[in-house]
Structures are given as C-alpha cells and as structure tokens.
Write an enzyme that holds these catalytic residues in place. Sequence first.
Site, PDB file in Angstrom:
ATOM      1  N   ARG A   4     -10.027   3.533  -6.050  1.00 13.46           N
ATOM      2  CA  ARG A   4     -11.498   3.664  -5.899  1.00 13.46           C
ATOM      3  C   ARG A   4     -11.660   5.107  -5.255  1.00 13.46           C
ATOM      4  O   ARG A   4     -11.108   5.744  -4.821  1.00 13.46           O
ATOM      5  CB  ARG A   4     -11.790   2.644  -4.743  1.00 13.46           C
ATOM      6  CG  ARG A   4     -13.006   2.346  -4.125  1.00 13.46           C
ATOM      7  CD  ARG A   4     -13.183   1.243  -3.036  1.00 13.46           C
ATOM      8  NE  ARG A   4     -14.579   0.612  -3.074  1.00 13.46           N
ATOM      9  CZ  ARG A   4     -14.698   0.088  -1.939  1.00 13.46           C
ATOM     10  NH1 ARG A   4     -14.019  -0.620  -1.132  1.00 13.46           N
ATOM     11  NH2 ARG A   4     -16.182  -0.208  -1.968  1.00 13.46           N
TER      12      ARG A   4
ATOM     13  N   PHE B 211     -14.182  -9.633   6.248  1.00 13.71           N
ATOM     14  CA  PHE B 211     -13.250  -8.723   5.587  1.00 13.71           C
ATOM     15  C   PHE B 211     -13.914  -8.569   4.227  1.00 13.71           C
ATOM     16  O   PHE B 211     -13.798  -7.340   3.680  1.00 13.71           O
ATOM     17  CB  PHE B 211     -11.843  -9.647   5.239  1.00 13.71           C
ATOM     18  CG  PHE B 211     -10.907  -8.818   4.280  1.00 13.71           C
ATOM     19  CD1 PHE B 211     -10.033  -7.941   5.029  1.00 13.71           C
ATOM     20  CD2 PHE B 211     -10.842  -9.069   3.188  1.00 13.71           C
ATOM     21  CE1 PHE B 211      -9.106  -7.174   4.309  1.00 13.71           C
ATOM     22  CE2 PHE B 211      -9.838  -8.407   2.400  1.00 13.71           C
ATOM     23  CZ  PHE B 211      -8.988  -7.428   2.931  1.00 13.71           C
TER      24      PHE B 211
ATOM     25  N   ARG C  48     -16.632  -7.357   3.009  1.00 16.08           N
ATOM     26  CA  ARG C  48     -17.775  -6.864   3.791  1.00 16.08           C
ATOM     27  C   ARG C  48     -19.141  -6.682   2.971  1.00 16.08           C
ATOM     28  O   ARG C  48     -20.069  -7.261   3.038  1.00 16.08           O
ATOM     29  CB  ARG C  48     -17.292  -5.628   4.418  1.00 16.08           C
ATOM     30  CG  ARG C  48     -18.202  -4.925   5.383  1.00 16.08           C
ATOM     31  CD  ARG C  48     -17.622  -3.712   5.778  1.00 16.08           C
ATOM     32  NE  ARG C  48     -17.670  -2.637   4.652  1.00 16.08           N
ATOM     33  CZ  ARG C  48     -18.418  -1.838   4.652  1.00 16.08           C
ATOM     34  NH1 ARG C  48     -19.448  -1.600   5.356  1.00 16.08           N
ATOM     35  NH2 ARG C  48     -18.234  -0.918   3.494  1.00 16.08           N
TER      36      ARG C  48
ATOM     37  N   HIS D 218       0.945  -1.204   0.006  1.00 18.00           N
ATOM     38  CA  HIS D 218       0.245   0.094  -0.132  1.00 18.00           C
ATOM     39  C   HIS D 218       1.001   1.309   0.056  1.00 18.00           C
ATOM     40  O   HIS D 218       0.371   2.499   0.128  1.00 18.00           O
ATOM     41  CB  HIS D 218      -0.972   0.047   1.370  1.00 18.00           C
ATOM     42  CG  HIS D 218      -1.854  -0.977   1.330  1.00 18.00           C
ATOM     43  ND1 HIS D 218      -2.592  -1.486   0.165  1.00 18.00           N
ATOM     44  CD2 HIS D 218      -2.382  -1.941   2.276  1.00 18.00           C
ATOM     45  CE1 HIS D 218      -3.596  -2.292   0.640  1.00 18.00           C
ATOM     46  NE2 HIS D 218      -3.322  -2.592   1.801  1.00 18.00           N
TER      47      HIS D 218
END
Length: 327
Positions: A163, A291, A293, A139
């Site tokens: 996103r 996770f 979701r 990340h």
Amino acid sequence: MASLTKLNFDYTQLDADRQKYATGEFRKGFGVFKGYTMPESFSLIQKQIDDFEVYDDDLWITTFPKCGTTWAQEMIWSICHDLDYSTNEQELDERMPFIEYCCILCPPNSKLVPLDPGFLSNSVQLSRDMKRPRIIKTHLPFDLLPRQIRTFERRPKIIHIYRNIKDTCVSFFHHQRLLEGFRGDFDLFWKLFITGKLSWTPMDDNVHSYWKHRSQPNFLFLRFEDMKRDLRSVVLQTCDFFKKSFPESEIDKLVKYLSFDSMQKNPWVSKLPLIEYCKKIGICINQEGKFIRKGAAGDYKNIMSEDIQKIFDDYIKEKLKGTELVL
Ligand code: A3P
C-alpha cells in the site's frame, strides 16, 4: 539515506521517546534483526521461526502492517474455501494464525500470558499445529521467514499485499494507538516510522524483500489501491492464482461480502477479542477506535503536512530508485 541525513534527526532523542511512548509490560524495548526493527522479545522466537517446518501446500500471507492484510485474508480464505461462508465464522486470528504475534503483544513467560484471548502467546505453536493446508499470516520481511522458504527448499504460495507508504504510516499510527499502546503524537510517530524505528520497518525494505522474488510462480502481489479501485478484478486475479473459477453471481456476492461496510460490521474480522485484551492490559489508548477504520486511499492528506509528505516522497524516491516498486 542521504535525504534523511539532511533532515538531521536526533536519533538519541527518538530512541528515548520510543522507549517512553511505545513500551510497557507487553514490550520492554526494541532490537534490530537482520536490519529490521522488532520488539526485543522477537529474539525468543527468531530461531523457532527460522527452523519452522514449511509445507508446499501452505499459503503465507505476507504484508507490512496496515496494507489491507485482513481484507485480503478474508478474500483469500473465502476463495480457498470455495465461498462456503460458514467457514468464515470463526475469529480470523484463529483461522489464519499470525506467526510472530506473541512477541508483539504477549511475550512468552510474561505476566500477560494468562490474559491471552487464545491466539497470542502461542502463535508459533498455533501456526505449526494448524490443519493443512495452512494459511499463515506474517508481517516479517522475507529475510526473517523460515529458512525453508528463504532457500526455496519449500515453495508454499506467498501472497504479498502492499500500500502507499504515507497511508500505511497514518493507518499504522491509528493502529498503534488502538492495539499497541503508542502514547505519542503523530509528529513523533512519522519520525519513528521513516527512520525505521518501529516494528517491521523499514517498510520499503520489507516490501522490496518480497518484490525481488515477484517472478516466482508461487508469488502473487496485490495492491491495496487496486482493491479499492477495482475489487472484482483483484478477486478474479486471486481466483486465477488458485486455479479456481466461480459463477458471476458468486463473484458478485463475494465482492459485496468484502465491501468496507460489510467488513466493518463483520465480528469475525473486527478484532474484538484483541481490542478487549488491549483494554484489559491498559494499552488501548484510543478506546473509541475501530480496527476497520476508514479504508481510504489518500487519507494521509488529512494529517500529514505538505512538508512531511515531501519528506516521504523524497525518501521513497531515493530508496526505490532502480526498482519498479511504487509505494
Ligand atoms: P485504515 O486504517 O486506513 O482505515 P491491515 O488489515 O493490514 O491491518 O489493514 C487495515 C487497513 O485496511 C485499515 O485501513 C482498514 O480500514 C482497511 N480495510 C480493511 N477492510 C477494508 C475494506 N473492505 N475496504 C477498504 N479498506 C479496508
């Protein structure tokens, strides 16, 4: 950041709240590295990552958290392994190590190391030792990647998934209550997010650090919303990037394999050992959480007031002015 200045955040209070609600044995505090917030224990691995030996046949999956990393990882892994799904039957974090994991959840030399499910405390070493061609997840922004990538001395493939920032923020909130011990409410969370006080933030700078290099042939950019809207096209685009082609029926099978329901049921991608670890060390605040979701686009409307949405919209408009990036 004029619009944020106008909002008059009490930065001292935000720092104090962050310390109160987002730290613990797994994370003593935060630091700033080349303009990005990270847990302070990132300092213990920053040089190892900077010096990390990269190969041209590596593939780096780089995302800001919650942008569909896991979903894209499963798609990419399947394509790279010629849709032999037997190779997917192993914990995702063991197949595609997350290079900076240790500093997020299990810092070197901490009391937590003996509880490591096997891919946390040694994440840099694990990434180094993977059988080539390696697939490595991070990340981190481009500026904190290994030097050989930043200087283009080595040109691994880089796939970046991004996103909508408001959905990312909401998803990150749930994530942090499941897997990062965040004990505060959403009102504190969005403020920490937008003022760049959470790990890997500012999100817009992080994504833009890659976006700048999008014309390089070894880069591929994918959007979560495109995967939602037309997964098949994204699959085909990714196959093209790897110069692979498969019969239609095999593509259909892959699209089905990657559907939300199928991913949610898939034990290898649901982070069960990680959730178990977080429960053991007492940082799983939302014990019922999953996770994988909700997987929706536009979910932010269920939790963000219109005023907060507008703050995000103004912020992003100003920060991304002059770029073609849409977050
Ligand atoms: P939500 O929290 O909004 O549900 P990451 O892997 O980067 O942590 O991203 C996790 C997000 O991707 C979660 O978003 C998760 O539900 C979503 N996701 C994972 N697989 C998905 C799928 N097959 N379809 C839609 N969303 C998916």
